[in-house]
Design an enzyme around this catalytic site. Structure first.
Site, mmCIF file in Angstrom:
data_model
loop_
_atom_site.group_PDB
_atom_site.id
_atom_site.type_symbol
_atom_site.label_atom_id
_atom_site.label_comp_id
_atom_site.label_asym_id
_atom_site.label_seq_id
_atom_site.Cartn_x
_atom_site.Cartn_y
_atom_site.Cartn_z
ATOM 1 N N SER A 31 38.440 41.496 29.953
ATOM 2 C CA SER A 31 38.244 41.652 31.391
ATOM 3 C C SER A 31 37.254 40.621 31.906
ATOM 4 C CB SER A 31 37.730 43.069 31.680
ATOM 5 O OG SER A 31 37.668 43.305 33.063
ATOM 6 N N ASP A 32 37.393 40.296 33.185
ATOM 7 C CA ASP A 32 36.455 39.389 33.830
ATOM 8 C C ASP A 32 36.359 39.759 35.303
ATOM 9 O OD1 ASP A 32 34.835 36.840 33.287
ATOM 10 O OD2 ASP A 32 35.858 36.389 35.167
ATOM 11 N N THR A 33 35.168 39.615 35.872
ATOM 12 C CA THR A 33 34.934 39.968 37.271
ATOM 13 C C THR A 33 34.256 38.811 37.989
ATOM 14 O OG1 THR A 33 34.681 42.302 36.691
ATOM 15 C CG2 THR A 33 33.793 41.619 38.824
#
Length: 190
Positions: free
Chosen positions: A68-70
């Site tokens: 995941s990445d934000t």
């Protein structure tokens, strides 16, 4: 080892997966997080999420791996994690009294199968005073957070409105992750 691996050292993502009572292992994934400036924010987060998941999936191909990445964006500009107090202050002043978008990309890999998706959430801040910003920076919370704030922490007091998935802003859209895992045939190991 569980048949589900979170490819992240993020304590927030760990807590979110625990919240929905999934059994999983954690193997941090260190990757070069540079990306083409031609990519749109939703493409950036999916690209980086897949890159993180691939490293671990290549080592454990029979497992389900979540990467995941934000990122936070304001007026088309991606705001990463601040590298100094001045940069944190600039970001918070930019976000003050206005809306911004938070994109979280997710990659779930299992052998040759992959599912990539993202969530976009709009967040509106109250107008912030210089003292509020300085006091918040003094807590040091902004320094490991995209956009210089944590919605699940002290930064919550700046949020006037949110449209979208709160958990995505924290770092992982857990409801959608759960649904995609089920669609992929994931069965929790005992």
């Amino acid at each position: 080892m569980s048949n589900l691996i979170l490819a992240s050292q993020s304590p927030r993502r760990k807590e979110l997966l625990e919240q929905i009572q999934l059994s999983f292992s954690i193997i941090g994934s260190s990757v070069d997080e540079t990306f083409s400036p031609d990519l749109m924010p939703h493409e950036v987060v999916m690209y980086l999420a897949k890159k993180k998941a691939m490293v671990i999936s290549n080592q454990h191909p029979s497992h389900y791996v979540i990467g995941s990445d934000t990122v936070v964006t304001k007026d088309g500009k991606i705001l990463g994690k601040p590298e100094s107090k001045e940069e944190a202050k600039d970001m918070l002043q930019m976000l003050s009294g206005s809306s911004h978008a938070v994109y979280t990309g997710v990659a779930i890999l299992h052998g040759e199968e992959e599912k990539l998706f993202y969530e976009k959430t709009d967040v509106t801040f109250w107008e912030l005073t210089s003292k509020e910003i300085d006091d918040y920076i003094a807590t040091e919370e902004p320094f490991d957070k995209a956009g210089s704030y944590g919605i699940q922490g002290i930064g919550a007091k700046f949020v006037k409105e949110i449209k979208g998935d709160y958990f995505s802003v924290v770092g992982l859209p857990i409801s959608r992750v759960n649904r995609v895992l089920l669609e992929m045939g994931y069965l929790p190991s005992e």
